[in-house]
Design a protein around this motif. Structure first.
Motif, PDB file in Angstrom:
ATOM      1  N   LEU A   1      28.474  82.977  45.548  1.00 19.76           N
ATOM      2  CA  LEU A   1      28.421  82.158  46.759  1.00 19.76           C
ATOM      3  C   LEU A   1      29.830  82.015  47.150  1.00 19.76           C
ATOM      4  N   LEU A   2      30.002  82.902  48.501  1.00 24.30           N
ATOM      5  CA  LEU A   2      31.505  83.013  49.130  1.00 24.30           C
ATOM      6  C   LEU A   2      31.625  81.945  50.340  1.00 24.30           C
ATOM      7  N   SER A   3      32.571  81.283  50.175  1.00 17.77           N
ATOM      8  CA  SER A   3      33.072  79.974  51.272  1.00 17.77           C
ATOM      9  C   SER A   3      31.706  79.145  50.924  1.00 17.77           C
ATOM     10  N   PRO A   4      31.529  78.633  50.114  1.00 21.53           N
ATOM     11  CA  PRO A   4      30.205  77.766  49.900  1.00 21.53           C
ATOM     12  C   PRO A   4      30.232  76.334  50.605  1.00 21.53           C
ATOM     13  N   THR A   5      29.094  76.252  51.205  1.00 27.80           N
ATOM     14  CA  THR A   5      28.918  74.997  52.117  1.00 27.80           C
ATOM     15  C   THR A   5      28.087  74.191  51.465  1.00 27.80           C
ATOM     16  N   ALA A   6      28.459  72.965  50.974  1.00 29.10           N
ATOM     17  CA  ALA A   6      27.540  71.872  50.561  1.00 29.10           C
ATOM     18  C   ALA A   6      27.852  70.536  51.005  1.00 29.10           C
ATOM     19  N   TYR A   7      28.992  69.959  50.969  1.00 35.47           N
ATOM     20  CA  TYR A   7      29.397  68.658  51.468  1.00 35.47           C
ATOM     21  C   TYR A   7      30.504  69.018  52.719  1.00 35.47           C
ATOM     22  N   LEU A   8      30.183  68.525  53.764  1.00 36.48           N
ATOM     23  CA  LEU A   8      30.890  69.009  54.980  1.00 36.48           C
ATOM     24  C   LEU A   8      31.717  68.003  55.818  1.00 36.48           C
ATOM     25  N   ASN A   9      31.713  66.611  55.133  1.00 36.21           N
ATOM     26  CA  ASN A   9      32.172  65.464  55.950  1.00 36.21           C
ATOM     27  C   ASN A   9      33.749  65.347  56.027  1.00 36.21           C
ATOM     28  N   LEU A  10      34.521  66.373  55.576  1.00 37.57           N
ATOM     29  CA  LEU A  10      35.937  66.531  55.508  1.00 37.57           C
ATOM     30  C   LEU A  10      36.413  67.736  56.295  1.00 37.57           C
ATOM     31  N   ILE A  11      35.363  68.169  57.075  1.00 39.00           N
ATOM     32  CA  ILE A  11      35.505  69.527  57.735  1.00 39.00           C
ATOM     33  C   ILE A  11      36.707  69.328  58.785  1.00 39.00           C
ATOM     34  N   GLY A  12      37.644  70.319  59.059  1.00 39.45           N
ATOM     35  CA  GLY A  12      38.754  70.061  59.508  1.00 39.45           C
ATOM     36  C   GLY A  12      38.692  70.396  61.094  1.00 39.45           C
ATOM     37  N   PRO A  13      38.491  71.614  61.457  1.00 34.29           N
ATOM     38  CA  PRO A  13      38.341  72.093  63.074  1.00 34.29           C
ATOM     39  C   PRO A  13      38.157  70.681  63.917  1.00 34.29           C
ATOM     40  N   ALA A  14      38.864  70.611  65.179  1.00 29.94           N
ATOM     41  CA  ALA A  14      38.500  69.482  66.056  1.00 29.94           C
ATOM     42  C   ALA A  14      37.449  70.053  66.821  1.00 29.94           C
ATOM     43  N   PHE A  15      37.334  71.194  67.140  1.00 31.67           N
ATOM     44  CA  PHE A  15      36.361  72.033  68.041  1.00 31.67           C
ATOM     45  C   PHE A  15      34.972  71.644  67.242  1.00 31.67           C
ATOM     46  N   VAL A  16      34.716  71.578  65.952  1.00 36.67           N
ATOM     47  CA  VAL A  16      33.578  71.468  65.352  1.00 36.67           C
ATOM     48  C   VAL A  16      33.166  69.737  65.312  1.00 36.67           C
ATOM     49  N   ARG A  17      34.089  69.131  65.021  1.00 36.25           N
ATOM     50  CA  ARG A  17      33.920  67.445  65.238  1.00 36.25           C
ATOM     51  C   ARG A  17      33.651  66.992  66.403  1.00 36.25           C
ATOM     52  N   ILE A  18      34.075  67.607  67.707  1.00 38.00           N
ATOM     53  CA  ILE A  18      33.793  67.515  69.029  1.00 38.00           C
ATOM     54  C   ILE A  18      32.220  67.546  69.146  1.00 38.00           C
ATOM     55  N   GLY A  19      31.877  68.961  68.737  1.00 37.68           N
ATOM     56  CA  GLY A  19      30.596  69.562  68.844  1.00 37.68           C
ATOM     57  C   GLY A  19      29.572  68.572  68.210  1.00 37.68           C
ATOM     58  N   VAL A  20      30.044  68.155  66.841  1.00 37.93           N
ATOM     59  CA  VAL A  20      28.991  67.243  65.992  1.00 37.93           C
ATOM     60  C   VAL A  20      28.946  66.039  66.815  1.00 37.93           C
ATOM     61  N   GLU A  21      29.604  65.487  67.504  1.00 37.44           N
ATOM     62  CA  GLU A  21      29.246  64.105  68.126  1.00 37.44           C
ATOM     63  C   GLU A  21      28.458  64.413  69.361  1.00 37.44           C
ATOM     64  N   LEU A  22      28.694  65.551  70.098  1.00 35.81           N
ATOM     65  CA  LEU A  22      27.849  65.743  71.125  1.00 35.81           C
ATOM     66  C   LEU A  22      26.252  66.048  70.694  1.00 35.81           C
ATOM     67  N   PHE A  23      26.348  66.909  69.803  1.00 37.61           N
ATOM     68  CA  PHE A  23      24.861  67.375  69.283  1.00 37.61           C
ATOM     69  C   PHE A  23      23.969  66.052  68.663  1.00 37.61           C
ATOM     70  N   CYS A  24      24.881  65.227  68.180  1.00 41.41           N
ATOM     71  CA  CYS A  24      23.979  64.135  67.269  1.00 41.41           C
ATOM     72  C   CYS A  24      23.566  63.153  68.550  1.00 41.41           C
ATOM     73  N   ALA A  25      24.618  62.978  69.622  1.00 38.51           N
ATOM     74  CA  ALA A  25      24.437  61.866  70.496  1.00 38.51           C
ATOM     75  C   ALA A  25      23.146  62.407  71.677  1.00 38.51           C
ATOM     76  N   ARG A  26      23.292  63.876  71.653  1.00 35.03           N
ATOM     77  CA  ARG A  26      22.230  64.444  72.767  1.00 35.03           C
ATOM     78  C   ARG A  26      20.674  64.402  71.857  1.00 35.03           C
ATOM     79  N   GLY A  27      20.723  64.609  70.570  1.00 28.04           N
ATOM     80  CA  GLY A  27      19.601  64.860  70.221  1.00 28.04           C
ATOM     81  C   GLY A  27      18.946  63.463  70.078  1.00 28.04           C
ATOM     82  N   LYS A  28      19.417  62.325  69.804  1.00 28.21           N
ATOM     83  CA  LYS A  28      18.985  60.982  69.901  1.00 28.21           C
ATOM     84  C   LYS A  28      18.360  60.762  71.234  1.00 28.21           C
ATOM     85  N   TYR A  29      19.140  61.145  72.313  1.00 24.71           N
ATOM     86  CA  TYR A  29      19.025  60.831  73.553  1.00 24.71           C
ATOM     87  C   TYR A  29      17.447  61.605  74.045  1.00 24.71           C
ATOM     88  N   MET A  30      17.702  63.034  73.678  1.00 22.38           N
ATOM     89  CA  MET A  30      16.634  63.606  74.199  1.00 22.38           C
ATOM     90  C   MET A  30      15.204  63.587  73.360  1.00 22.38           C
TER      91      MET A  30
END
Length: 278
Positions: free
Chosen positions: A74-103
């Protein structure tokens, strides 16, 4: 629409075991016998990177896959992700969750196209002063040892479409710090799918304790943060330490493990040596 009604839950429960069964079923073919048959062992080595490691962790919670695998890398294993760093990903997370609930579910069943990334975002690489390496850094953190050509090839050919529901599931993990099945954010829907109001969590401690396991971590990985990695390792505290190999590179980022200019010497040779011992 129903075709895209899946997340990595289904990849782990159905697709991965089916793929493994399909490979094992090929043992009787002469061409495959040449590759596998000389060992006399009808089990496979499993080696994956990033999301492929998450699929394995979830799938190994079911006994079927455990019976088909000899070892796991298992290379660069991903299991828990809540400490993920890049701001680009953080912004995308908020957009996807919000849009998913709305649609609603009609949106969740849709396809997440890669055409924007392949046709538009990739062209940004050719602008003066811009490199594809910058784009990889934006979503996965810094990589130490990638060439510009490798980054170009990855962004041109490596990005594939996925289900929007899959992206939202990953977003839930990042926002909530959970390793659990997809949450429909509705008690009735969760009960319909899981028999309980809260999605079941995946229990890493159920990972087979005697399975030979190699974990490859990078100190600069923006997606598999060190804190999340320690949490994952704690879930493996009951694993037979004689069966556990940790390959840690302080300077490596998320994608270095598969594309670094020195990955052959620092990663691939180590992985092959590990597999030969199993």
């Amino acid at each position: 629409m129903e075709y895209w009604d899946w997340s990595w839950d289904e990849l782990a429960e159905y697709d991965l075991p089916a793929t493994m069964r399909g490979i094992l079923a090929e043992y009787d073919l002469p061409a495959t016998m040449y590759v596998y048959g000389h060992t006399g062992k009808q089990k496979l080595h499993y080696a994956r990177h990033s999301l492929g490691t998450l699929m394995a962790l979830a799938s190994f919670c079911h006994s079927e896959l455990q019976e088909m695998v000899r070892s796991a890398v298992l290379l660069s294993p991903t299991a828990y992700l809540n400490l993920i760093g890049p701001a680009f990903v953080r912004i995308g997370v908020e957009l996807f969750c919000a849009r998913g609930k709305y649609m609603g579910l009609s949106y969740l069943h849709s396809r997440m196209h890669s055409s924007f990334l392949n046709d538009r975002l990739f062209k940004i690489c050719w602008l003066p002063g811009i490199s594809c390496l910058h784009l990889l850094t934006a979503y996965a953190g810094k990589n130490c040892c990638l060439s510009s050509s490798a980054a170009h090839r990855y962004l041109e050919h490596g990005l594939q479409p996925t289900a929007t529901k899959n992206i939202i599931h990953l977003s839930q993990m990042i926002r909530r710090g959970t390793l659990a099945k997809f949450d429909y954010d509705d008690c009735d829907k969760n009960t319909k799918h899981y028999g309980q109001e809260v999605p079941p969590a995946y229990d890493i401690s159920s990972f087979p304790h005697d399975l030979p396991l190699l974990l490859g971590y990078g100190g600069e990985d923006g997606l598999s943060d060190g804190g999340d990695g320690l949490r994952f390792m704690d879930g493996l505290r009951f694993h037979d330490q004689h069966k556990l190999t940790v390959l840690y590179r302080l300077d490596y980022g998320h994608d270095d493990f598969i594309m670094a200019v020195n990955a052959k010497q620092l990663v691939n040779d180590r992985v092959i040596g590990f597999l030969k011992l199993q």
